[in-house]
Write an enzyme that holds these catalytic residues in place. Structure first.
Site, PDB file in Angstrom:
ATOM      1  CE  LYS A  80      -4.536   0.977   0.871  1.00 25.39           C
ATOM      2  NZ  LYS A  80      -5.757   0.197   0.677  1.00 25.39           N
ATOM      3  N   GLY A 180     -19.614   7.364   7.048  1.00 25.66           N
ATOM      4  CA  GLY A 180     -18.863   7.801   5.877  1.00 25.66           C
ATOM      5  C   GLY A 180     -19.649   7.425   4.640  1.00 25.66           C
ATOM      6  CB  VAL A 181     -22.269   8.605   2.624  1.00 23.42           C
ATOM      7  CG1 VAL A 181     -23.209   7.509   3.029  1.00 23.42           C
ATOM      8  CG2 VAL A 181     -22.483   9.838   3.478  1.00 23.42           C
ATOM      9  N   GLY A 182     -18.802   8.127   1.299  1.00 19.09           N
ATOM     10  CA  GLY A 182     -17.942   8.504   0.178  1.00 19.09           C
ATOM     11  C   GLY A 182     -18.175   7.599  -1.019  1.00 19.09           C
ATOM     12  CG  ASN A 183     -15.344   7.842  -4.174  1.00 16.31           C
ATOM     13  OD1 ASN A 183     -16.103   8.639  -4.723  1.00 16.31           O
ATOM     14  ND2 ASN A 183     -14.067   8.116  -3.950  1.00 16.31           N
ATOM     15  CB  VAL A 184     -16.888   2.284  -0.855  1.00 15.79           C
ATOM     16  CG1 VAL A 184     -17.494   0.911  -0.607  1.00 15.79           C
ATOM     17  CG2 VAL A 184     -15.509   2.142  -1.505  1.00 15.79           C
ATOM     18  CB  ALA A 185     -20.416   4.513   2.090  1.00 15.19           C
ATOM     19  CE1 TYR A 186     -25.411   8.915  -3.642  1.00 16.16           C
ATOM     20  CE2 TYR A 186     -24.640   7.542  -5.470  1.00 16.16           C
ATOM     21  CZ  TYR A 186     -25.554   8.440  -4.936  1.00 16.16           C
ATOM     22  OH  TYR A 186     -26.628   8.845  -5.701  1.00 16.16           O
TER      23      TYR A 186
HETATM   24  N1  LIG Z   1     -12.434   2.588  -2.821  1.00 19.27           N
HETATM   25  C1  LIG Z   1     -12.319   1.263  -2.755  1.00 19.27           C
HETATM   26  O1  LIG Z   1     -12.535   0.565  -3.752  1.00 19.27           O
HETATM   27  C2  LIG Z   1     -11.960   0.616  -1.464  1.00 19.27           C
HETATM   28  C3  LIG Z   1     -12.019   1.304  -0.270  1.00 19.27           C
HETATM   29  N2  LIG Z   1     -11.763   0.656   0.901  1.00 19.27           N
HETATM   30  C4  LIG Z   1     -11.842   1.368   2.162  1.00 19.27           C
HETATM   31  O2  LIG Z   1     -13.177   1.852   2.340  1.00 19.27           O
HETATM   32  C5  LIG Z   1     -13.154   3.093   3.041  1.00 19.27           C
HETATM   33  C6  LIG Z   1     -13.871   4.147   2.208  1.00 19.27           C
HETATM   34  O3  LIG Z   1     -13.207   4.291   0.965  1.00 19.27           O
HETATM   35  P1  LIG Z   1     -13.725   5.303  -0.152  1.00 19.27           P
HETATM   36  O4  LIG Z   1     -15.198   5.308  -0.179  1.00 19.27           O
HETATM   37  O5  LIG Z   1     -12.977   4.987  -1.379  1.00 19.27           O
HETATM   38  O6  LIG Z   1     -13.182   6.666   0.426  1.00 19.27           O
HETATM   39  P2  LIG Z   1     -13.843   8.118   0.335  1.00 19.27           P
HETATM   40  O7  LIG Z   1     -12.779   9.072   0.724  1.00 19.27           O
HETATM   41  O8  LIG Z   1     -14.540   8.316  -0.949  1.00 19.27           O
HETATM   42  O9  LIG Z   1     -14.951   8.038   1.484  1.00 19.27           O
HETATM   43  C7  LIG Z   1     -14.676   8.085   2.825  1.00 19.27           C
HETATM   44  C8  LIG Z   1     -15.690   9.027   3.448  1.00 19.27           C
HETATM   45  O10 LIG Z   1     -15.537   8.995   4.860  1.00 19.27           O
HETATM   46  C9  LIG Z   1     -15.696  10.311   5.350  1.00 19.27           C
HETATM   47  N3  LIG Z   1     -15.083  10.390   6.655  1.00 19.27           N
HETATM   48  C10 LIG Z   1     -13.773  10.508   6.990  1.00 19.27           C
HETATM   49  N4  LIG Z   1     -13.625  10.538   8.322  1.00 19.27           N
HETATM   50  C11 LIG Z   1     -14.868  10.430   8.855  1.00 19.27           C
HETATM   51  C12 LIG Z   1     -15.384  10.381  10.174  1.00 19.27           C
HETATM   52  N5  LIG Z   1     -14.589  10.472  11.238  1.00 19.27           N
HETATM   53  N6  LIG Z   1     -16.717  10.242  10.344  1.00 19.27           N
HETATM   54  C13 LIG Z   1     -17.547  10.163   9.282  1.00 19.27           C
HETATM   55  N7  LIG Z   1     -17.109  10.207   8.007  1.00 19.27           N
HETATM   56  C14 LIG Z   1     -15.800  10.344   7.790  1.00 19.27           C
HETATM   57  C15 LIG Z   1     -15.071  11.181   4.288  1.00 19.27           C
HETATM   58  O11 LIG Z   1     -15.528  12.523   4.377  1.00 19.27           O
HETATM   59  C16 LIG Z   1     -15.523  10.474   3.013  1.00 19.27           C
HETATM   60  O12 LIG Z   1     -16.753  10.986   2.532  1.00 19.27           O
HETATM   61  C17 LIG Z   1     -11.679   3.385   3.316  1.00 19.27           C
HETATM   62  O13 LIG Z   1     -11.318   2.890   4.578  1.00 19.27           O
HETATM   63  C18 LIG Z   1     -10.956   2.588   2.225  1.00 19.27           C
HETATM   64  O14 LIG Z   1      -9.633   2.265   2.578  1.00 19.27           O
HETATM   65  C19 LIG Z   1     -11.467  -0.681   0.943  1.00 19.27           C
HETATM   66  C20 LIG Z   1     -11.415  -1.399  -0.208  1.00 19.27           C
HETATM   67  C21 LIG Z   1     -11.571  -0.798  -1.513  1.00 19.27           C
HETATM   68  C1  LIG Z   2      -8.891  -0.043  -3.824  1.00 16.90           C
HETATM   69  C2  LIG Z   2      -8.391  -1.394  -4.157  1.00 16.90           C
HETATM   70  C3  LIG Z   2      -8.239  -1.487  -5.603  1.00 16.90           C
HETATM   71  C4  LIG Z   2      -7.170  -1.852  -3.479  1.00 16.90           C
HETATM   72  C5  LIG Z   2      -6.993  -1.462  -2.051  1.00 16.90           C
HETATM   73  O1  LIG Z   2      -6.107  -0.721  -1.743  1.00 16.90           O
HETATM   74  C6  LIG Z   2      -7.903  -1.962  -1.031  1.00 16.90           C
HETATM   75  O2  LIG Z   2      -8.650  -2.914  -1.259  1.00 16.90           O
HETATM   76  O3  LIG Z   2      -7.881  -1.411   0.091  1.00 16.90           O
END
Ligand SMILES: NC(=O)C1=CN([C@@H]2O[C@H](COP(=O)(O)OP(=O)(O)OC[C@H]3O[C@@H](n4cnc5c(N)ncnc54)[C@H](O)[C@@H]3O)[C@@H](O)[C@H]2O)C=CC1
Ligand SMILES: CC(C)CC(=O)C(=O)O
EC number: 1.4.1.9
Length: 366
Positions: A80, A180-186
């Site tokens: 990572k 957290g409703v970012g990229n994944v959670a949305y």
């Molecule tokens: N994007 C992916 O494909 C993958 C993501 N993950 C994990 O999933 C999690 C979310 O990833 P993404 O959606 O890509 O990231 P993202 O950055 O799009 O979403 C994360 C969200 O959490 C919010 N956040 C941060 N701190 C917070 C808090 N204390 N309380 C409430 N909300 C908070 C942020 O404002 C953001 O909207 C991360 O831990 C990431 O490592 C794991 C596997 C794959």
């Molecule tokens: C976002 C994935 C492609 C890889 C990764 O770093 C993860 O699963 O946490």
């Protein structure tokens, strides 16, 4: 932190510290274990309170990728990167290109992708300098943004965990609290909403919360309220270490199933939630959809094949629950056992990763 001691204790292979004055790049590439293949794991861009916190995050996340890739049955090791900086203010083209050159210098031992704070556009810039990057634009024959696929994997894994807790995998009428409703959670919320679940959401980003409220009728709560809300399922989808001494006494959910990496602050917290009868879907098993999807690029990306494999997360969560019951251990330990046994088996046939034609991302158009 005593870096070498830490690396020795947890068996890390390599840590690469990258600095580029002109672009402001400060990156840490952590490679944990390449027994199964090249280390694949995303790049996180985040503002850390200290350099030590950034090292710790990179190291913990890299080890998590070793376990994630092993548990998902991928022929990949774990690594990572963290880039220190504010993803909203500090990015520039030169930064990601400089980072791409560092990755190229590793000659295939590490392959990157998106994580918190990085996007497909950033991966495209890295791709200007190296082929060892996945999740770039589909125009290059790549799989694009992994987040929606991660979300789908979390959704099917949540159903498997729900089956254990509630006797049915239907999420209709269930209340899910999403942190957290970012990229994944949305995208996860979308699946849950379509199945008829009720949503309670929180985020430090007010716009992200409003979007979930508008699009899915979610109820919004403050960030510190999400642990104690009345719900069936708690889905941590922000950052790590949220299952800890402060939060565990507040949790009312019967299932914890979310996308965030490293949800347990310490393993003892996994023991505690198991004793409370909470079904915990181990983070790196349930959130493997993204890496399964990008890993498919190594064979020439085929979406149907990748999605079929992502659906296997349902069975993988069931398998972890079975091991947990069979061996009388919490689910987090069952997942570790499953991953470690696979790595151990492979260690007997080969040790460190060596480049071979199947590990080169040559199947894409430039
Ligand atoms: N994007 C992916 O494909 C993958 C993501 N993950 C994990 O999933 C999690 C979310 O990833 P993404 O959606 O890509 O990231 P993202 O950055 O799009 O979403 C994360 C969200 O959490 C919010 N956040 C941060 N701190 C917070 C808090 N204390 N309380 C409430 N909300 C908070 C942020 O404002 C953001 O909207 C991360 O831990 C990431 O490592 C794991 C596997 C794959
Ligand atoms: C976002 C994935 C492609 C890889 C990764 O770093 C993860 O699963 O946490």
């Amino acid at each position: 932190m005593e870096l070498f001691k830490y690396m020795e204790t947890y068996d890390y292979e390599q840590v690469v510290v990258c600095q580029d004055k002109q672009s402001g790049l400060k990156a840490i590439i952590a490679i944990h274990d390449t027994t199964l293949g090249p280390a694949l794991g995303g790049t996180r861009m985040w503002t850390y309170d200290s350099e030590e916190a950034a090292f710790e995050d990179a190291l913990r996340l890299a080890k998590g990728m070793t376990y994630k890739n092993a548990a998902a049955g991928l022929n990949l090791g774990g690594g990572k990167t963290v880039i220190i900086g504010d993803p909203r203010k500090d990015k520039n083209e030169e930064m990601f290109r400089a980072f791409g050159r560092y990755i190229q210098g590793l000659n295939g031992r590490y392959i990157t992708a998106e994580d918190v704070g990085t996007t497909v556009a950033d991966m495209d810039l890295i791709h200007e300098e190296t082929d060892y990057v996945t999740g770039i634009s589909p125009a290059f024959g790549s799989s694009g943004n992994p987040s929606p696929v991660t979300a789908y994997g979390v959704y099917v894994g949540m159903k498997a965990a729900a089956k254990e807790a509630f006797g049915t995998d239907s999420l209709e009428g269930k209340t899910v609290a999403v942190q957290g409703v970012g990229n994944v959670a949305y995208n996860l919320c979308k699946h849950l909403h379509e199945e008829g679940a009720s949503l309670i959401v929180t985020d430090i980003n007010k716009e992200a919360v409003q979007r979930a409220v508008d699009d899915f009728g979610a109820k919004a709560v403050n960030t510190d309220e999400i642990y104690s809300v009345d719900c069936d399922i708690f889905a941590p989808c922000a950052l790590g270490a949220v299952i800890n001494d402060d939060t565990i006494p507040q949790i009312k959910a019967k299932v914890i199933a979310g996308a965030a990496n490293n949800q347990l602050k310490e393993t003892t917290h996994g023991d505690q939630i198991a004793e409370m009868g909470i079904v915990y879907a181990p983070d790196y098993v349930i959130n493997a959809g993204g890496v399964i999807n990008v890993a498919d690029e190594l064979y020439g990306y085929n979406r149907d094949r990748a999605m079929k494999r992502v659906e296997g997360i349902y069975d993988n969560i069931q398998k972890v629950i079975e091991i947990s019951k069979r061996d009388g251990i919490p689910t987090y330990a069952a997942a570790d056992r499953m991953a470690e046994e696979r790595i151990e088996r492979m260690k007997n046939s080969r040790s460190q990763f060596l480049m071979n034609p199947h590990n080169i991302l040559t199947h894409r158009n430039r």
